[in-house]
Design a protein around this motif. Structure first.
Motif, mmCIF file in Angstrom:
data_model
loop_
_atom_site.group_PDB
_atom_site.id
_atom_site.type_symbol
_atom_site.label_atom_id
_atom_site.label_comp_id
_atom_site.label_asym_id
_atom_site.label_seq_id
_atom_site.Cartn_x
_atom_site.Cartn_y
_atom_site.Cartn_z
ATOM 1 N N PRO A 1 52.043 20.630 -23.505
ATOM 2 C CA PRO A 1 52.665 20.928 -22.201
ATOM 3 C C PRO A 1 54.003 21.339 -22.789
ATOM 4 C CG PRO A 1 51.890 18.395 -22.168
ATOM 5 C CD PRO A 1 51.233 19.390 -23.266
ATOM 6 N N ARG A 2 54.757 22.299 -22.252
ATOM 7 C CA ARG A 2 56.071 22.625 -22.663
ATOM 8 C C ARG A 2 57.180 21.992 -22.014
ATOM 9 N NH1 ARG A 2 54.604 24.091 -27.530
ATOM 10 N NH2 ARG A 2 53.098 25.787 -27.383
ATOM 11 N N HIS A 3 56.959 21.411 -20.720
ATOM 12 C CA HIS A 3 58.050 20.800 -20.018
ATOM 13 C C HIS A 3 58.255 19.426 -20.063
ATOM 14 C CE1 HIS A 3 53.960 20.379 -17.787
ATOM 15 N NE2 HIS A 3 54.626 18.962 -17.388
ATOM 16 N N ARG A 4 57.609 18.822 -21.005
ATOM 17 C CA ARG A 4 57.782 17.404 -21.355
ATOM 18 C C ARG A 4 57.392 17.098 -22.816
ATOM 19 N NH1 ARG A 4 53.061 14.379 -21.465
ATOM 20 N NH2 ARG A 4 51.090 15.434 -20.741
ATOM 21 N N ARG A 5 57.904 15.965 -23.173
ATOM 22 C CA ARG A 5 57.580 15.563 -24.657
ATOM 23 C C ARG A 5 56.324 14.837 -24.632
ATOM 24 N NH1 ARG A 5 61.576 14.872 -28.604
ATOM 25 N NH2 ARG A 5 60.494 13.165 -29.277
#
Length: 82
Positions: free
Chosen positions: A29-33
């Protein structure tokens, strides 16, 4: 002092490895760590998927009256680690 330097160098190397994995695995996922454990899980899943794709081989072109070809591995078995 030497032991502390060795530990710091190892930690730096591991951070670099995790960063490299983050850049190489497209399923993250690129939107969260993500945690290191989750990162490693995605790496395992991605390697498994690549291995299955290599085992299945290239898809054959479908003829006009053919039904869609079933995948060589059931979808439920494609990602075992999630």
């Amino acid at each position: 002092v030497a032991a502390e330097q060795a530990a710091a160098a190892l930690l730096y190397d591991m951070k670099g490895c995790y960063s490299r994995l983050r850049a190489l695995v497209p399923t993250l996922p690129r939107h969260r760590r993500v945690s290191k454990v989750e990162l490693l899980q995605h790496v395992i899943d991605y390697i498994w998927d690549l291995q299955l794709e290599l085992q299945c081989g290239p898809p054959r072109p479908a003829a006009a009256g053919d039904s869609p070809e079933a995948p060589c591995i059931p979808a439920a078995d494609r990602i075992l680690c999630r």
